[in-house]
Structures are given as C-alpha cells and as structure tokens.
Design an enzyme around this catalytic site. Structure first.
Site, PDB file in Angstrom:
ATOM      1  N   SER A 532       0.846  -1.189   0.000  1.00  0.00           N
ATOM      2  CA  SER A 532       0.000   0.000   0.000  1.00  0.00           C
ATOM      3  C   SER A 532       0.887   1.246   0.000  1.00  0.00           C
ATOM      4  CB  SER A 532      -0.955  -0.042   1.188  1.00  0.00           C
ATOM      5  OG  SER A 532      -2.004   0.863   1.026  1.00  0.00           O
ATOM      6  N   ASP A 617      -9.782  -3.824  -5.449  1.00  0.00           N
ATOM      7  CA  ASP A 617      -9.168  -3.025  -4.386  1.00  0.00           C
ATOM      8  C   ASP A 617      -9.825  -1.645  -4.323  1.00  0.00           C
ATOM      9  OD1 ASP A 617      -7.476  -1.668  -2.616  1.00  0.00           O
ATOM     10  OD2 ASP A 617      -5.709  -2.743  -3.320  1.00  0.00           O
ATOM     11  N   HIS A 652      -8.020  -5.083  -1.412  1.00  0.00           N
ATOM     12  CA  HIS A 652      -6.790  -4.597  -0.796  1.00  0.00           C
ATOM     13  C   HIS A 652      -6.153  -5.610   0.142  1.00  0.00           C
ATOM     14  CE1 HIS A 652      -4.171  -1.187  -0.247  1.00  0.00           C
ATOM     15  NE2 HIS A 652      -4.261  -1.249   1.066  1.00  0.00           N
TER      16      HIS A 652
END
EC number: 3.4.21.83
Length: 686
Positions: A532, A617, A652
């Site tokens: 991330s 995501d 995610h």
C-alpha cells in the site's frame, strides 16, 4: 513472450506542467472492459509461467505455513451482558464459528451457534465478517458482511430467539454500528456511493425497510471519516468525526429513540480528541496541550473545566485508555515500544506492567465488563506468539488465558534484536529484526527489509508464523520504523509526511545500507518488501537505488501519487490531502511529482520485482500497479523478472480465509527464496 500494454498517450496539464501518461487507458471503473481485463490476464499468465518452475517450493512453503495453524482452535471466552462468547475454527474450515452460552453455564456445556461464517461464505470467492453486535436484551444480532472485497459492507439482522433473519438489508455501509438501549433502534454509517467515504449516520428501526431510515448526521467535509461506538457507561452513542489532523465528537442519548446529536466540543484546526464516559464523567484523550496527547476528565462540555489526569509528554505517546470501576489502564509508546500502566482511580497509585523482549508489542485487549478488576491484555514479540493475559489489578496475579499454538516452533532457535541506525541527517531510526540462530552467518544471509511509514501507523515487532518459512531458510527479517510512522510519537509522524515525506524514503535506504554494513545480510542478497503506502516506498527505493536490491515485493502499491491525488472521484482521495498534500497547490504538486514512483520511472536497470494487486481493491485501485508495471516494462534496461499478479476476485487485503489467505504469501516467499537460491529467473514454459 513478455506481456506488452498498448501505448496510448494521455496528456494532463496543471500549473503549466504537462505529464504524458501512456497507460492511462488501463483505468476502468467498471472493471469490465475486455482490453483491460485481457492485459491483466496476460500478466497473470506470464507470472504463472515464470513461477511454475517454483511450484513445488511454493506448495512446500504453503504446507509449512498451514501446518503451523492448529486444525481446531478455540478462542479464550469472554463474558458480556450475561453471556459467555467465543469463536472456534473446526478442522479444514476457512472461517470461524461464533458461539455463546449463558454466563452461568459451565464452559463444557452446550454452546449456541450465532453464526457459521463457513456457511455464509460457501458461495463466494471472498468473504469478510466486518463485525457483529447483539442488542442489550440479547435477542437480535446485527451482522456486517463483505462478499466482494471492496469494503462495502451489507448489514443483516437475525432474531436469536427464532433463528430467522429479518427481511431488510442495509447496504454500502461501514462496519461501524451501535444499538440504542431499547434494543430496537440501530445506528449505522453509510458510505458515499462513489468515493466510499463513510460520511452519514442513519437510524434504523428493526423490521422496517431501509428506505424508511432517518438521516441523523451528514459530514460535509470530505476530508473527514465518520465512525460510531458506545461509551463504557452505555449512556451515549459517540459519533466520531476525524480527519488526519482534526477531530470532533457528537453524542446521541442512547436511551432516547428519537435522539438528536449534539456537539461535545466543536472542531478546531489540529485539535484531535476522543472520549469515553463512565460513572458520570467524560474521559478525554486530547492533544490540546501537546502533540503526544494527555488524558483529561470532566463532568461537562466546558473545556475550561477539564481536569488533567496525565499531561502530554515529549517522548511518550498516549495511545489509548480503558476505564474500569476502580482502575484506569493506559496504553503508551516510548522509543518505539508499547507499554501498559494501571492507575488506581482512588489512590492514584501507578503500576507498570513489565516485559522482557528487546522488541515487542503489547495492547489492551477486549474488556467489555468495566465492573471487574481483571484486565485482559495481549503481548507478542518476533519470537513470542500472540499471548492473551488476564491480570487481577487488585492482587497483581497474572495468568495466561491463551497463547497461539504454533506446532514445531521453538522460541530458543530464534533471536530478535532492536537497533538504532543513524540516517543521513543525523536522526536515529529504530530497526527491529529477527533471525534463526543456527543459520546466521555474518555478512552472508539473505536480508529482507520491510517498510511502511505513513499515516502515523506503527509497524510493531510482533510474531508471524508464516515468516518462519523465511527464517528457517536463513533469511534475516528486519522492520525499519521510518519517519511517517507513529513509533516515536506524533513528531515522528509529522517528520515523514507532507513536504517532509522524503525522510521516509531516506530512512529506509539508509537503514538498508547500515544493516548490510553491520553484517546482517549479504550485499548481493538484499530484498525489500512493502504494501500500500509501503508499496510507494518500494517504488521510490528502486527508482533511487535499484542496485541496492536483488529483489523487491510491492504489495498493492500506491505508486501514481499525483494523478490519484488530483482525482477526487477516486475513493479516499480527499481524505488523503492531510497526509500527502493537495497537488492543486503548486508547491505540493512539484514535491509529490518529484518522488511519485510512476512519474519517476526511468531507463535504467531495476531489480527483480513482484507486484501484487486485487481487481476490486478500494484503497489502491488496481490500475496504479498495472500502469506502473507497464511503464517499467517499456523503460527498464535489464532482463530481470517483472511480475504483476492480479487477484481477479479480491481487494486490498487479498484472499480471505485462514488457509487461502496464505496462498499469496507462499508465492511471495517462493519468489524471494528462489531468487536467493539462484533458481530464478527461469525460462518460462510456453
């Protein structure tokens, strides 16, 4: 044959500067355009062919990880409102079964099943149970579920007396919800349909259509997030409104079915506070007198009447607190490590809770019954599996309620260390690391360095049973607690954000150099990993120092910083302005552009690179890593591996399920081990 994305120039001009994005076309909000899906599938097919030579290794690592998970696992039960609760995993099951029984029963008596998540997930590739809440009268369960991995939850209700589900569904909600005290009124947070920001509080009456729900509060500032919880006293429902730098609390009377929210203390720039209520007093964690927060008590909203219980301190961050009838427990962080203190509310006596490991994390666990003197807290280190303790605060007696079982693990085989390295500007940066004692050979081990460093989030030195598969193969694993994280307090965070973001990258690269110089790894076997915002760190690291790394794993990486932060229609963008800045401001535009990984890919040799993403995501859209890989393929001058693995069913957090979720981990570890052993790259099979 290598995948190749079409080059279709797309010009973007701002502040007199034009950027050309040849792969902008890979953005598809519908996730259905054939040419986009075809490119992602090409990349997946290529990645599968490359990794096919390591399938046996990947399978072996996955088996090792799964073998460390007890087939049947039972949580430590807790008592709440007259019932004892637990969850269990049965052999071979991916998801938990949630159960309860009367608190007056013996634990070996029959348990009532509230939810079998395996049955709920049976027809979905992905499943996440975001939370459940049971009415004060113990008769109705609210359940939040996500079947797509977009973190857009649906809430359903089940009558626990009849077993029947109510007909209504509350969709596109945050897993943040609270029952009023009448066990009939339910408060929840709805997300914006486009940006996915949690922004509205609604009131629902059980058994009525969602279309009849009443809007209680709407946050108009799209840099704020909305969440709900109930105070320890059960008197109030708390509407917590927070941006990255400012917060506000509004309260609802939990006794009133038609309650209207009132402001506890109006928001003011850079003032962050949160509160609880118990025994007719409000307790507040606030930074009004210092960056690292103090603790205050008051009977009224007037800020002039706040009584200071714990002053803010320069080198100690107050991270949280929990209220009991006779005790107050605080969670603090100093020099990168967490600690707990119990404070007698009558005598003000303070008792610390001591720990031995050089690097560890401790936390206040779930304590739903404030009348007790028994504190539950968790503990973990890089060589100690997660452990749940119960402490009798009156007597000091402590016992282990549960420690995660890890078959085949012997703590004495491993060593953890906590180091301080000096960055280029003279600042000391903490590093936590762990390795297998018998496999450590100074200057010869493969070294994997993890980094994150954003949002003030602390990456703690906790236990990972999957990581053992690397340590047992000679890897040294290090976490660099770079600026931008919260490990050393609020100033540490502020020194790694906005126009100081480059400190994050410099800290990480300087730590890698220092660890190699100290002999914790071989200079030819240095690896990097981050996800991330940590994936952005990976992108910057390989743009600036590609020769430093043999291989890199970038998980769901945030790499197209400028373009994303200019598009307020993308989920979460506006809430990020107080982290990265707003590129509509020329100063921030130039600064962000100077480090944004996608904008700084150049014609140079890059290390071996594995990039992962999920089609659904919601935090980092799939097209960012896809575009990044396409641009790297176009410009890089080496013949090193470049793999893009897109999970077409997840978001995610990757795959769901306690076994399936490690499939991606096994692939990543196989990639690293094969590189270290020299069995990659291999010529992919056709």
């Amino acid at each position: 044959m290598l995948p190749k994305a079409a080059r279709i120039p797309h010009a973007m001009t701002l502040h007199g500067d034009t950027r050309i994005d040849n792969y902008y076309w890979l953005r598809d909000d519908t996730r259905s355009q054939p040419e986009v899906l075809d490119y992602l599938q090409q990349e997946n097919s290529y990645g599968h062919r490359v990794m096919a030579s390591q399938q046996a290794l990947q399978d072996r690592i996955l088996k090792e990880i799964i073998d460390r998970i007890p087939q049947r696992e039972v949580s430590a039960p807790y008592i709440k409102n007259g019932y004892r609760y637990r969850h269990i995993y049965e052999p071979g099951c991916e998801y938990a079964i949630y159960q309860r029984q009367s608190a007056f029963s013996e634990e070996w008596d029959e348990w009532e099943t509230l939810l079998d998540a395996n049955k709920r997930a049976a027809h979905s590739e992905f499943y996440s149970m975001g939370g459940m809440a049971i009415t004060p009268d113990n008769t109705i369960m609210a359940l939040a579920e996500d079947f797509l991995s977009r973190r857009q939850y649906g809430i359903r209700f089940r009558n626990l007396e009849t077993g029947n589900w109510y007909p209504e569904l509350l969709d596109n909600v945050e897993p943040s919800f609270v029952w009023a005290n009448d066990s009939w009124i339910f408060y929840y947070v709805r997300k914006h349909p486009v940006t996915l920001l949690p922004y509205q509080v609604w009131r629902h009456a059980i058994g009525t259509p969602a279309s009849q729900d009443k809007l209680i509060y709407e946050e108009k500032d799209d840099t704020y997030y909305v969440s709900l919880h109930k105070t320890t006293s059960k008197h109030y429902v708390v509407i917590h409104l927070a941006s990255a730098t400012t917060s506000e609390v509004r309260l609802l009377d939990a006794e009133m079915a038609d309650a209207e929210p009132f402001v506890f203390l109006p928001r003011r720039k850079d003032h962050e506070y949160s509160l609880d209520h118990y025994q007719h007093r409000f307790y507040l964690r606030s930074n009004r007198h210092g960056k690292n927060f103090g603790l205050y008590r008051t009977r009224m909203r007037d800020e002039q009447q706040w009584e200071e219980l714990i002053p803010p301190r320069e080198n100690i961050m107050l991270e949280g607190f929990t209220l009991f009838t006779d005790w107050l427990v605080v969670e603090e962080r100093q020099r990168g490590l967490t600690s707990l203190r119990q404070i007698n509310r009558k005598t003000r006596e303070v008792i610390g809770i001591a720990f031995d490991d050089p690097a560890y994390v401790t936390w206040i666990a779930y304590n739903p019954e404030p009348e007790t003197a028994r504190l539950r807290y968790g503990y973990s280190s890089m060589t100690t599996p997660d452990t749940l303790f119960e402490l009798d605060m009156d007597t000091g007696e402590r016992r282990v309620l549960k420690q995660t079982e890890v078959p085949g693990f012997y703590a004495a085989n491993y060593r953890s260390e906590h180091l301080w390295i000096v960055a280029r500007d003279g600042v000391e940066v903490p590093v936590s690391l762990v390795y297998h004692r018998k496999h450590f050979r100074k200057g010869h081990n493969p070294l994997l360095v993890y980094g994150y460093g954003s949002y003030g989030a602390s990456i703690d030195a906790d236990f990972s049973f999957s990581r053992l598969s690397l340590l047992d193969r000679g890897f040294v694993y290090a976490i660099v607690h770079v600026r931008g994280g919260g490990e050393l307090g609020q100033q540490w965070y502020e020194d790694g954000k906005f126009l100081k973001k480059k400190n994050t990258f410099n800290d990480y690269l300087d730590a890698c150099d220092a660890l190699l110089k100290l002999g914790y790894g071989s200079p030819s076997l240095c690896y990097a990993m981050g996800g991330s915002a940590g994936g952005m760190l990976m992108g910057v690291a390989i743009n600036q120092r590609p020769e430093l790394f043999h291989g890199v794993i970038a998980q769901v990486p945030f790499v197209d910083v400028v373009t994303t932060m200019l598009d307020e229609s993308i989920p979460l963008t506006t809430g990020e302005f107080e982290e990265w800045g707003n590129p509509q401001d020329p100063q921030y535009y130039e600064y962000m552009k100077s480090y944004s990984p996608y904008d700084n890919v150049t014609a140079q040799a890059y290390p071996h690179l594995l990039v992962t993403t999920g089609l659904h995501d919601s935090q980092v859209q799939y097209w960012e890593p896809a575009k990044w890989v396409a641009k790297l393929r176009e410009l890089k001058t080496d013949d090193h591996l470049l793999l893009l693995c897109t999970d077409m069913d997840s978001g995610h957090g990757g795959k769901s399920g306690r076994f399936k979720s490690y499939e991606g981990v096994a692939m990543e570890y196989a990639f690293l081990v094969a590189l270290a052993q020299g069995t990659l790259p291999a010529t992919p099979a056709d």
